[in-house]
Motif scaffolding. Structure first.
Motif, PDB file in Angstrom:
ATOM      1  N   THR A 114      -8.587  -7.064   8.462  1.00  0.00           N
ATOM      2  CA  THR A 114      -7.483  -7.750   8.357  1.00  0.00           C
ATOM      3  C   THR A 114      -8.208  -8.311   7.061  1.00  0.00           C
ATOM      4  O   THR A 114      -7.352  -8.173   5.484  1.00  0.00           O
ATOM      5  N   MET A 115      -9.060  -8.798   6.279  1.00  0.00           N
ATOM      6  CA  MET A 115      -9.778  -8.890   4.425  1.00  0.00           C
ATOM      7  C   MET A 115      -9.741  -7.942   3.863  1.00  0.00           C
ATOM      8  O   MET A 115      -9.224  -7.878   3.284  1.00  0.00           O
ATOM      9  N   ALA A 116     -10.073  -6.134   4.105  1.00  0.00           N
ATOM     10  CA  ALA A 116      -9.935  -5.318   3.254  1.00  0.00           C
ATOM     11  C   ALA A 116      -8.981  -5.238   3.209  1.00  0.00           C
ATOM     12  O   ALA A 116      -7.749  -4.049   2.115  1.00  0.00           O
ATOM     13  N   GLU A 117      -7.745  -5.093   4.122  1.00  0.00           N
ATOM     14  CA  GLU A 117      -5.785  -4.659   4.055  1.00  0.00           C
ATOM     15  C   GLU A 117      -5.528  -6.071   3.327  1.00  0.00           C
ATOM     16  O   GLU A 117      -4.120  -5.704   1.880  1.00  0.00           O
ATOM     17  N   GLY A 118      -6.134  -7.348   2.777  1.00  0.00           N
ATOM     18  CA  GLY A 118      -5.830  -8.523   1.928  1.00  0.00           C
ATOM     19  C   GLY A 118      -6.033  -7.659   0.235  1.00  0.00           C
ATOM     20  O   GLY A 118      -5.747  -8.064  -0.183  1.00  0.00           O
ATOM     21  N   GLU A 119      -7.362  -7.423   0.279  1.00  0.00           N
ATOM     22  CA  GLU A 119      -7.729  -6.683  -1.084  1.00  0.00           C
ATOM     23  C   GLU A 119      -7.054  -5.700  -1.014  1.00  0.00           C
ATOM     24  O   GLU A 119      -6.097  -5.383  -2.621  1.00  0.00           O
ATOM     25  N   ARG A 120      -6.134  -4.859   0.040  1.00  0.00           N
ATOM     26  CA  ARG A 120      -5.246  -3.249  -0.741  1.00  0.00           C
ATOM     27  C   ARG A 120      -4.142  -4.089  -1.201  1.00  0.00           C
ATOM     28  O   ARG A 120      -3.484  -3.395  -1.668  1.00  0.00           O
ATOM     29  N   GLU A 121      -3.978  -5.334  -0.641  1.00  0.00           N
ATOM     30  CA  GLU A 121      -1.904  -6.137  -0.869  1.00  0.00           C
ATOM     31  C   GLU A 121      -2.401  -6.193  -2.313  1.00  0.00           C
ATOM     32  O   GLU A 121      -1.454  -5.982  -3.260  1.00  0.00           O
ATOM     33  N   ALA A 122      -3.593  -6.993  -2.676  1.00  0.00           N
ATOM     34  CA  ALA A 122      -3.321  -7.732  -4.024  1.00  0.00           C
ATOM     35  C   ALA A 122      -4.165  -6.093  -5.030  1.00  0.00           C
ATOM     36  O   ALA A 122      -3.571  -6.601  -5.980  1.00  0.00           O
ATOM     37  N   LEU A 123      -4.480  -5.777  -4.471  1.00  0.00           N
ATOM     38  CA  LEU A 123      -4.960  -4.197  -5.391  1.00  0.00           C
ATOM     39  C   LEU A 123      -3.925  -3.388  -5.807  1.00  0.00           C
ATOM     40  O   LEU A 123      -3.615  -2.597  -7.120  1.00  0.00           O
ATOM     41  N   LEU A 124      -2.541  -3.398  -4.850  1.00  0.00           N
ATOM     42  CA  LEU A 124      -1.603  -2.537  -4.907  1.00  0.00           C
ATOM     43  C   LEU A 124       0.132  -3.695  -6.068  1.00  0.00           C
ATOM     44  O   LEU A 124       0.310  -3.251  -6.467  1.00  0.00           O
ATOM     45  N   ASP A 125      -0.505  -5.362  -5.526  1.00  0.00           N
ATOM     46  CA  ASP A 125       0.138  -5.903  -6.259  1.00  0.00           C
ATOM     47  C   ASP A 125       0.155  -6.331  -7.945  1.00  0.00           C
ATOM     48  O   ASP A 125       0.753  -6.176  -8.665  1.00  0.00           O
ATOM     49  N   ALA A 126      -1.402  -5.511  -8.123  1.00  0.00           N
ATOM     50  CA  ALA A 126      -2.196  -5.320  -9.331  1.00  0.00           C
ATOM     51  C   ALA A 126      -1.117  -4.571 -10.263  1.00  0.00           C
ATOM     52  O   ALA A 126      -1.314  -4.193 -11.719  1.00  0.00           O
ATOM     53  N   ARG A 127      -1.702  -3.423  -9.568  1.00  0.00           N
ATOM     54  CA  ARG A 127      -1.408  -1.718 -10.006  1.00  0.00           C
ATOM     55  C   ARG A 127      -0.356  -1.355  -9.429  1.00  0.00           C
ATOM     56  O   ARG A 127       0.449  -0.055 -10.752  1.00  0.00           O
ATOM     57  N   GLU A 129       2.403  -1.572 -11.130  1.00  0.00           N
ATOM     58  CA  GLU A 129       3.431  -1.738 -12.623  1.00  0.00           C
ATOM     59  C   GLU A 129       3.007   0.144 -13.464  1.00  0.00           C
ATOM     60  O   GLU A 129       3.715   0.336 -13.577  1.00  0.00           O
ATOM     61  N   SER A 130       1.450   0.369 -13.132  1.00  0.00           N
ATOM     62  CA  SER A 130       1.324   1.138 -13.001  1.00  0.00           C
ATOM     63  C   SER A 130       1.362   2.164 -12.246  1.00  0.00           C
ATOM     64  O   SER A 130       0.570   3.942 -12.908  1.00  0.00           O
ATOM     65  N   MET A 131       1.999   2.549 -11.353  1.00  0.00           N
ATOM     66  CA  MET A 131       1.797   3.554 -10.480  1.00  0.00           C
ATOM     67  C   MET A 131       3.620   3.550 -10.532  1.00  0.00           C
ATOM     68  O   MET A 131       3.877   3.139 -10.368  1.00  0.00           O
ATOM     69  N   ALA A 132       3.037   5.771 -10.307  1.00  0.00           N
ATOM     70  CA  ALA A 132       4.615   6.279  -9.935  1.00  0.00           C
ATOM     71  C   ALA A 132       5.699   5.425  -9.057  1.00  0.00           C
ATOM     72  O   ALA A 132       6.386   5.012  -8.916  1.00  0.00           O
ATOM     73  N   SER A 133       4.359   5.093  -8.020  1.00  0.00           N
ATOM     74  CA  SER A 133       5.577   5.193  -6.412  1.00  0.00           C
ATOM     75  C   SER A 133       3.737   3.874  -5.733  1.00  0.00           C
ATOM     76  O   SER A 133       3.140   4.617  -6.417  1.00  0.00           O
ATOM     77  N   GLU A 134       4.578   2.840  -4.604  1.00  0.00           N
ATOM     78  CA  GLU A 134       3.783   2.129  -3.846  1.00  0.00           C
ATOM     79  C   GLU A 134       2.869   3.897  -3.068  1.00  0.00           C
ATOM     80  O   GLU A 134       1.678   3.321  -2.268  1.00  0.00           O
ATOM     81  N   ARG A 135       3.798   4.751  -2.295  1.00  0.00           N
ATOM     82  CA  ARG A 135       3.369   5.938  -1.779  1.00  0.00           C
ATOM     83  C   ARG A 135       1.424   6.487  -2.648  1.00  0.00           C
ATOM     84  O   ARG A 135       0.669   7.377  -2.061  1.00  0.00           O
ATOM     85  N   ASP A 136       1.631   6.045  -3.991  1.00  0.00           N
ATOM     86  CA  ASP A 136       0.567   6.844  -4.366  1.00  0.00           C
ATOM     87  C   ASP A 136      -0.788   6.558  -4.257  1.00  0.00           C
ATOM     88  O   ASP A 136      -2.203   6.413  -4.658  1.00  0.00           O
ATOM     89  N   MET A 137      -0.956   4.967  -3.789  1.00  0.00           N
ATOM     90  CA  MET A 137      -1.835   4.812  -3.170  1.00  0.00           C
ATOM     91  C   MET A 137      -1.960   5.085  -1.171  1.00  0.00           C
ATOM     92  O   MET A 137      -0.908   4.628  -0.532  1.00  0.00           O
ATOM     93  N   SER A 138      -3.094   5.319  -0.901  1.00  0.00           N
ATOM     94  CA  SER A 138      -3.209   5.994   0.226  1.00  0.00           C
ATOM     95  C   SER A 138      -3.701   4.046   1.225  1.00  0.00           C
ATOM     96  O   SER A 138      -3.678   3.098   0.448  1.00  0.00           O
ATOM     97  N   ALA A 139      -3.655   4.886   2.243  1.00  0.00           N
ATOM     98  CA  ALA A 139      -3.814   3.662   3.351  1.00  0.00           C
ATOM     99  C   ALA A 139      -5.595   3.372   3.493  1.00  0.00           C
ATOM    100  O   ALA A 139      -5.947   4.655   3.310  1.00  0.00           O
ATOM    101  N   LEU A 140      -6.013   2.273   3.787  1.00  0.00           N
ATOM    102  CA  LEU A 140      -7.558   2.276   3.805  1.00  0.00           C
ATOM    103  C   LEU A 140      -7.383   2.742   5.514  1.00  0.00           C
ATOM    104  O   LEU A 140      -6.549   3.208   6.596  1.00  0.00           O
ATOM    105  N   ARG A 166      -3.594   6.338  -7.737  1.00  0.00           N
ATOM    106  CA  ARG A 166      -3.310   7.412  -8.606  1.00  0.00           C
ATOM    107  C   ARG A 166      -2.825   6.242 -10.182  1.00  0.00           C
ATOM    108  O   ARG A 166      -1.553   5.178  -9.380  1.00  0.00           O
ATOM    109  N   TYR A 167      -3.649   5.583 -11.287  1.00  0.00           N
ATOM    110  CA  TYR A 167      -2.503   4.914 -11.966  1.00  0.00           C
ATOM    111  C   TYR A 167      -2.805   5.480 -13.454  1.00  0.00           C
ATOM    112  O   TYR A 167      -3.122   6.137 -13.299  1.00  0.00           O
ATOM    113  N   SER A 168      -1.095   4.923 -14.399  1.00  0.00           N
ATOM    114  CA  SER A 168      -1.517   5.172 -15.670  1.00  0.00           C
ATOM    115  C   SER A 168      -1.413   4.019 -16.397  1.00  0.00           C
ATOM    116  O   SER A 168      -1.126   3.189 -16.036  1.00  0.00           O
ATOM    117  N   THR A 169      -2.489   3.930 -18.046  1.00  0.00           N
ATOM    118  CA  THR A 169      -3.161   3.151 -18.743  1.00  0.00           C
ATOM    119  C   THR A 169      -2.378   3.615 -19.692  1.00  0.00           C
ATOM    120  O   THR A 169      -3.706   4.116 -19.849  1.00  0.00           O
TER     121      THR A 169
END
Length: 272
Positions: A114-127, A129-140, A166-169
């Motif tokens: 559960t904590m790892a899923e929370g880390e994934r959601e926080a990371l997704l929120d933070a990144r 805007e720099s990702m093409a889509s949310e599908r650019d991040m794999s599942a845990l 994958r992200y771009s900056t």
């Protein structure tokens, strides 16, 4: 608020609030009056987490892991923030690994997930805007890391969770990996970012997993506090790394460095 939101997503907000209440509020105030809603109340504990259950920790980590060398160490102001260490390959600025250590106590495997899923959601929120889509991040995905057993009857592996994205900056694309584990009452989190031109997501993930497996076998984490009065079966099963109420002086060899965390007893705590 950003910090509290991140703690909530990581599943550690209740423990954080409980520790603050223990530290800041009078010991004479009944615990029932500290919660607006019984459903949201932190589970009862025998004294505060930091400063009682966990009074201090020594983390001894290697300064070199394969080709990677530790270049920088940072401690965070928040007592729950712990510290981070940055590793890079000498002469190669295309990628870096940030390693985080911070206390969470004894956690069951489902709680860790559960904590790892929370880390994934926080990371997704933070990144996002720099990702093409949310599908650019794999599942845990689960990752099992073989380690030396702390006791003869204790586990000889650590369960972790891993994802890649994958992200771009600034006009440059990066492959990135996160590995999240809990071992000896501490989160050990790896974040690896490398220029996509130097490593694909798959390559970055293999590199990160190799680094993490090697690193975890060389990290020593020993804590002291009243955790030594927890049932021995739980301490062994959850790889608590407790040495009892009194601290134990660690051995720091050549090529190693110690991170020492001390947690003073909360104001008004008895017997500290």
């Amino acid at each position: 608020m950003d910090q509290l939101t991140a703690l909530q997503k990581a599943g550690t907000l209740r423990a954080h609030v409980a520790a603050v209440l223990e530290e800041k509020c009078s010991a004479d105030v009944p615990r029932e009056t500290l919660s607006l809603d019984a459903e949201d109340a932190a589970p009862p504990v025998r004294g505060p987490f930091l400063g009682d259950f966990l009074r201090g920790t020594s983390v001894v980590y290697p300064l070199q892991v394969g080709e990677w060398q530790a270049l920088d160490e940072r401690r965070y102001d928040d007592i729950f923030g712990g510290a981070s260490v940055r590793y890079q390959r000498p002469g190669n600025n295309s990628g870096w690994i940030d390693l985080y250590f911070y206390p969470v106590g004894l956690q069951e495997p489902d709680e860790q997930r559960t904590m790892a899923e929370g880390e994934r959601e926080a990371l997704l929120d933070a990144r996002k805007e720099s990702m093409a889509s949310e599908r650019d991040m794999s599942a845990l995905q689960p990752l099992v890391v073989p380690v030396a057993s702390l006791e003869a009857s204790g586990p000889a592996r650590v369960g972790a969770n891993v994802l890649d994205f994958r992200y771009s900056t600034d006009g440059k694309a990066y492959s990135s990996v996160m590995i999240y584990a809990i071992d000896r009452m501490y989160v050990i989190k790896l974040r690896y970012s490398v220029e996509a031109a130097a490593a694909s997501r798959e390559q970055a993930r293999r590199e990160a997993e190799t680094f993490f497996r090697t690193l975890l076998s060389g990290v020593e984490i020993t804590s002291f506090g009243t955790c030594g009065r927890a049932p021995v079966a739980d301490l062994l099963r959850l790889r608590a790394g407790c040495v009892g109420v009194d601290p134990l002086l660690p051995v720091v060899g050549e090529g190693q460095r110690e991170l020492r965390f001390e947690y003073p007893a909360p104001h008004g705590a008895a017997g500290q």
